[in-house]
Design an enzyme around this catalytic site. Structure first.
Site, PDB file in Angstrom:
ATOM      1  N   ARG A  52       0.842  -1.211   0.000  1.00 27.81           N
ATOM      2  CA  ARG A  52       0.000   0.000   0.000  1.00 27.81           C
ATOM      3  C   ARG A  52       0.875   1.258   0.000  1.00 27.81           C
ATOM      4  NH1 ARG A  52      -4.494   0.720   4.632  1.00 27.81           N
ATOM      5  NH2 ARG A  52      -2.682   1.266   5.884  1.00 27.81           N
ATOM      6  N   ARG A 105      10.583  18.205  -8.742  1.00 35.70           N
ATOM      7  CA  ARG A 105      11.815  17.862  -9.469  1.00 35.70           C
ATOM      8  C   ARG A 105      13.039  18.445  -8.777  1.00 35.70           C
ATOM      9  NH1 ARG A 105      10.207  20.229 -15.183  1.00 35.70           N
ATOM     10  NH2 ARG A 105       9.822  21.899 -13.705  1.00 35.70           N
ATOM     11  N   LYS A 151      -2.343   7.139   1.203  1.00 34.97           N
ATOM     12  CA  LYS A 151      -2.073   7.489   2.609  1.00 34.97           C
ATOM     13  C   LYS A 151      -0.928   8.503   2.611  1.00 34.97           C
ATOM     14  CE  LYS A 151      -1.763   5.104   7.096  1.00 34.97           C
ATOM     15  NZ  LYS A 151      -2.894   5.705   7.791  1.00 34.97           N
ATOM     16  N   GLU A 184     -15.678   6.993   5.548  1.00 33.46           N
ATOM     17  CA  GLU A 184     -14.935   6.343   6.638  1.00 33.46           C
ATOM     18  C   GLU A 184     -14.862   7.319   7.793  1.00 33.46           C
ATOM     19  OE1 GLU A 184     -10.831   5.716   5.486  1.00 33.46           O
ATOM     20  OE2 GLU A 184     -10.748   7.643   4.453  1.00 33.46           O
TER      21      GLU A 184
END
Ligand code: PXG
Length: 285
Positions: A52, A105, A151, A184
């Site tokens: 993940r 960058r 996340k 959630e």
């Protein structure tokens, strides 16, 4: 307590573990992380967490300099160095040190950080008697803006909901997605049980695809409980027979009140308690 902290190939005593203030993770929250548990000396679902982490990195165009296998080794070695048998691991990958200005960058190399420590669970009372939560007025980030599947080190959307919960005197808040459906909680996934069916929002509803969530779905299926991932409204939650939250930190915690409405009979439900017990058994294996 973490004695040593891993940063880019070296272990530093906690007081000396420092990162550059020009790291874009400090400047912009530009990075990704994982929260992982260690039970009985084993890192729980390490491969899944690392997978993940790499998917989160991909989601922000951050290329990691090491393989997933090497990342797993960093976690296990940091746990070993700290003699962690039961605890918590925070794995972080930052964009790296760059110039002021958003341009990633300018950042030469991502930093990999691994911290181990203890985790504060909810008080035992919540696991036995359940907790009350609210619905936040802060919508979860639109998946096309910053997908909650990522996340990232920018948790302000969740923190705003958490603050609202704290101000309301409860530990968690349900977040609705941009369409008004349940997504959630600020740091946990949410499940309900209605007429014997276990229901939880689909990952496309704008959620973090929880590792604990996946384990609970598997445990429910093994128990012969039907599982669905439908669109859920706040009313579906109010009218549920049972409700509970899942997460690495919380494990499985029953919810008995939402926005002052009683869920079921106001006590942790039997299916919730069965899954909570099954999860405790699983982490011991
Ligand atoms: N949704 C969100 C937004 C989360 O942050 C979960 C769901 C549950 O996912 P897992 O994979 O843990 O089952 C999370 C996880 C902390 C902490 O330090 C937060 C989480 C996990 C571990 C520690 O507050 N949230």
């Amino acid at each position: 307590m973490s004695e040593v902290i891993y940063i880019d190939g070296k272990l530093f005593p906690t007081a000396e573990a420092k990162i550059n203030v020009l790291d874009h993770c400090v400047l912009y929250g530009d990075g990704v992380f994982e929260g992982i548990r260690v039970y009985g000396g084993r890192v729980f679902r390490l491969a899944e967490h690392v997978q993940r982490l790499y998917e989160s990195a991909e989601g922000i165009w951050l290329k990691l300099p090491i393989s997933q296998e090497e990342m797993c080794k960093i976690v296990t070695q940091t746990c070993e160095a700290n003699k962690i048998t039961d605890g918590y691991v925070r794995l972080i990958v930052t964009r790296g040190v760059g110039a002021l200005g958003l341009d990633p960058r300018k950042c030469k190399e991502p930093s990999v950080i691994c911290i181990t420590g203890s985790i504060e669970l909810y008080p035992e009372e919540f696991y036995q008697n359940g907790l009350g939560i609210i619905t936040s007025k802060v919508p979860r980030t639109h998946p096309k803006s910053l997908n909650p599947l990522i996340k990232s080190c920018n948790y302000l959307n969740n923190i705003l909901a958490k603050i609202e919960a704290i101000q309301a005197g409860v530990p968690e808040a349900i977040m609705l997605n941009h369409q008004g459906y349940v997504s959630e909680c600020s740091g946990d996934n949410i499940f309900i049980i209605k007429d014997g069916v276990l229901k939880t929002p689909h990952p496309s509803a704008g959620i973090l695809n929880g590792i604990t969530r996946a384990e609970i779905i598997k445990l429910a299926q093994a128990e012969g409980i039907a599982v669905q991932e439908p669109e859920l409204t706040p009313e579906d939650i109010y009218n549920a027979d049972e409700c509970f939250l899942t997460g690495t930190a919380a494990e499985v915690v029953p919810v008995i009140k939402v926005d002052e409405r009683r869920i079921g009979n106001g006590k942790p439900g039997p299916i919730t308690m069965k899954l909570l017990t099954a999860f405790h058994e699983l982490v011991k294996q």
